[in-house]
Design a protein around this motif. Structure first.
Motif, PDB file in Angstrom:
ATOM      1  N   THR B   3       5.695  -3.853   2.924  1.00  0.00           N
ATOM      2  CA  THR B   3       4.783  -4.730   2.765  1.00  0.00           C
ATOM      3  C   THR B   3       4.702  -5.835   4.086  1.00  0.00           C
ATOM      4  N   LEU B   4       3.372  -5.658   4.538  1.00  0.00           N
ATOM      5  CA  LEU B   4       3.378  -6.866   5.678  1.00  0.00           C
ATOM      6  C   LEU B   4       2.274  -7.647   5.124  1.00  0.00           C
ATOM      7  N   TYR B  34      -4.778   2.757   8.547  1.00  0.00           N
ATOM      8  CA  TYR B  34      -5.118   2.872   7.012  1.00  0.00           C
ATOM      9  C   TYR B  34      -6.489   3.606   6.614  1.00  0.00           C
ATOM     10  N   ASN B  35      -6.913   4.127   5.413  1.00  0.00           N
ATOM     11  CA  ASN B  35      -8.063   4.701   5.280  1.00  0.00           C
ATOM     12  C   ASN B  35      -9.248   4.244   5.669  1.00  0.00           C
ATOM     13  N   PRO B  36     -10.175   4.635   6.469  1.00  0.00           N
ATOM     14  CA  PRO B  36     -11.408   3.807   6.927  1.00  0.00           C
ATOM     15  C   PRO B  36     -12.273   3.171   5.829  1.00  0.00           C
ATOM     16  N   GLU B  37     -12.346   4.169   4.691  1.00  0.00           N
ATOM     17  CA  GLU B  37     -13.338   3.371   3.447  1.00  0.00           C
ATOM     18  C   GLU B  37     -12.621   2.143   2.848  1.00  0.00           C
ATOM     19  N   ALA B  38     -11.306   2.178   3.100  1.00  0.00           N
ATOM     20  CA  ALA B  38     -10.590   0.818   2.176  1.00  0.00           C
ATOM     21  C   ALA B  38     -10.647  -0.118   3.570  1.00  0.00           C
ATOM     22  N   ASP B  65      -1.618  -9.300   1.932  1.00  0.00           N
ATOM     23  CA  ASP B  65      -0.233  -8.406   1.785  1.00  0.00           C
ATOM     24  C   ASP B  65      -0.556  -6.929   1.666  1.00  0.00           C
ATOM     25  N   ILE B  66      -0.386  -6.276   2.916  1.00  0.00           N
ATOM     26  CA  ILE B  66      -0.578  -4.715   3.161  1.00  0.00           C
ATOM     27  C   ILE B  66       0.529  -4.063   2.806  1.00  0.00           C
ATOM     28  N   ASP B  67       0.432  -3.040   1.759  1.00  0.00           N
ATOM     29  CA  ASP B  67       1.455  -1.940   1.724  1.00  0.00           C
ATOM     30  C   ASP B  67       0.737  -0.485   1.580  1.00  0.00           C
ATOM     31  N   PRO B  68       1.339   0.397   1.385  1.00  0.00           N
ATOM     32  CA  PRO B  68       0.571   1.725   1.762  1.00  0.00           C
ATOM     33  C   PRO B  68      -0.320   2.016   0.655  1.00  0.00           C
ATOM     34  N   LYS B  69      -0.199   1.412  -0.438  1.00  0.00           N
ATOM     35  CA  LYS B  69      -1.009   1.599  -1.662  1.00  0.00           C
ATOM     36  C   LYS B  69      -2.287   0.670  -1.826  1.00  0.00           C
ATOM     37  N   THR B 136      -7.816  -7.305  -4.628  1.00  0.00           N
ATOM     38  CA  THR B 136      -7.266  -5.917  -4.116  1.00  0.00           C
ATOM     39  C   THR B 136      -8.021  -4.735  -4.115  1.00  0.00           C
ATOM     40  N   VAL B 137      -7.611  -4.209  -2.881  1.00  0.00           N
ATOM     41  CA  VAL B 137      -8.467  -2.716  -2.654  1.00  0.00           C
ATOM     42  C   VAL B 137      -7.552  -1.665  -2.494  1.00  0.00           C
ATOM     43  N   TYR B 138      -7.779  -0.721  -3.056  1.00  0.00           N
ATOM     44  CA  TYR B 138      -6.564   0.377  -3.339  1.00  0.00           C
ATOM     45  C   TYR B 138      -6.938   1.369  -2.002  1.00  0.00           C
ATOM     46  N   ALA B 139      -5.670   1.730  -1.634  1.00  0.00           N
ATOM     47  CA  ALA B 139      -5.747   2.575  -0.164  1.00  0.00           C
ATOM     48  C   ALA B 139      -6.711   3.967  -0.362  1.00  0.00           C
TER      49      ALA B 139
END
Lengths: 116, 139
Positions: B3-4, B34-38, B65-69, B136-139
């Motif tokens: 997590t960043l 990261y996924n462009p749409e996210a 907070d950024i994590d892969p998910k 919250t935005v999902y990846a």
């Protein structure tokens, strides 16, 4: 059409240069950035008469490539500087909004607006 | 990628700087691949939130907070609070004054747009104390 073609059709002045061969397929025109954020999807060009840095920020958030300021307004250097750092092309035309949109539409550009 | 966490102050006295935090988050998400749409959803939702904080609440703080998910964004202000969240969520309902509309905002699309571009949204607000948005935005 390319940005160069937009420049020609609108007899526009280039305030911030970029890749002028960038292909533009769709556009939207609005002075309300709230509406641009709410209703616009996948449009590469924004026409507006609003002159403040939030126009560039809005374009940035929406992944737009080019902003056209209509009605021949003077554009502050801070707006141009922000656009340069965000790699957004900025043009200025003396045409009013309705005419500028009409000329681009007649030239083949579309809005892809969904009827609400 | 663990997590960043990113933290920002959102100044309330300078409208021209509104959006700087969202812009920075967008750039960092791009760098992370990261996924462009996210990325687009995060950028728009956070930018709307930042604008709201500047317009209505005199600024505030943002934590991301950024994590892969997923990307979790918390925007907190110490402004007047929202008396009727139900109304504020209606498209077109706004308490923004004319000078804000002259700047291109205040069309009553901010909170509805945030809801549209987030996968989860919670609003904690108390009149006279302030508002926190948990997005919250999902990846």
């Amino acid at each position: 059409m390319t940005v160069n073609e937009v420049v020609r059709i609108l007899n526009a002045t280039v305030l911030v240069e970029g890749d002028m061969e960038t292909e533009i397929k769709t556009a939207c025109g609005s002075d309300m950035m709230s509406d641009v954020l709410a209703f616009v999807k996948d449009q590469a060009l924004l026409l507006t008469g609003l002159c403040n840095p939030q126009v560039i920020r809005t374009a940035e958030m929406m992944d737009m490539r080019c902003v056209v300021f209509v009605r021949g307004k003077d554009i502050d250097e801070s707006i141009k500087n922000l656009a340069r750092t965000r790699d957004i092309i900025v043009l200025k035309t003396g045409y009013r909004m309705f005419t500028a949109c009409g000329l681009l539409f007649a030239g083949g550009l579309r809005g892809e607006c969904e009827e609400k | 990628m663990s997590t960043l966490t990113l933290r920002y102050e959102v100044p309330g006295d300078d409208f021209t700087r509104a959006g700087e935090a969202s812009s920075d988050v967008k750039r960092k998400l791009k760098q992370l691949g990261y996924n462009p749409e996210a990325i687009r959803k995060v950028a728009i939702a956070m930018y709307e939130g930042e604008i709201n904080m500047v317009i209505h609440a005199g600024g505030g703080e943002a934590t991301v907070d950024i994590d892969p998910k997923q990307v979790k964004i918390v925007l907190t202000d110490h402004g007047p609070g929202i008396p009727d969240v139900g109304k504020a969520m209606q498209e077109g309902w706004s308490t923004a004054p004319d000078n804000v509309r002259n700047l291109g905002f205040g069309a009553g699309m901010g909170l509805p747009n945030i809801k549209k571009y987030t996968d989860e949204l919670r609003i904690d607000t108390k009149v006279g104390e302030g508002t926190s948005l948990f997005m919250t935005v999902y990846a």
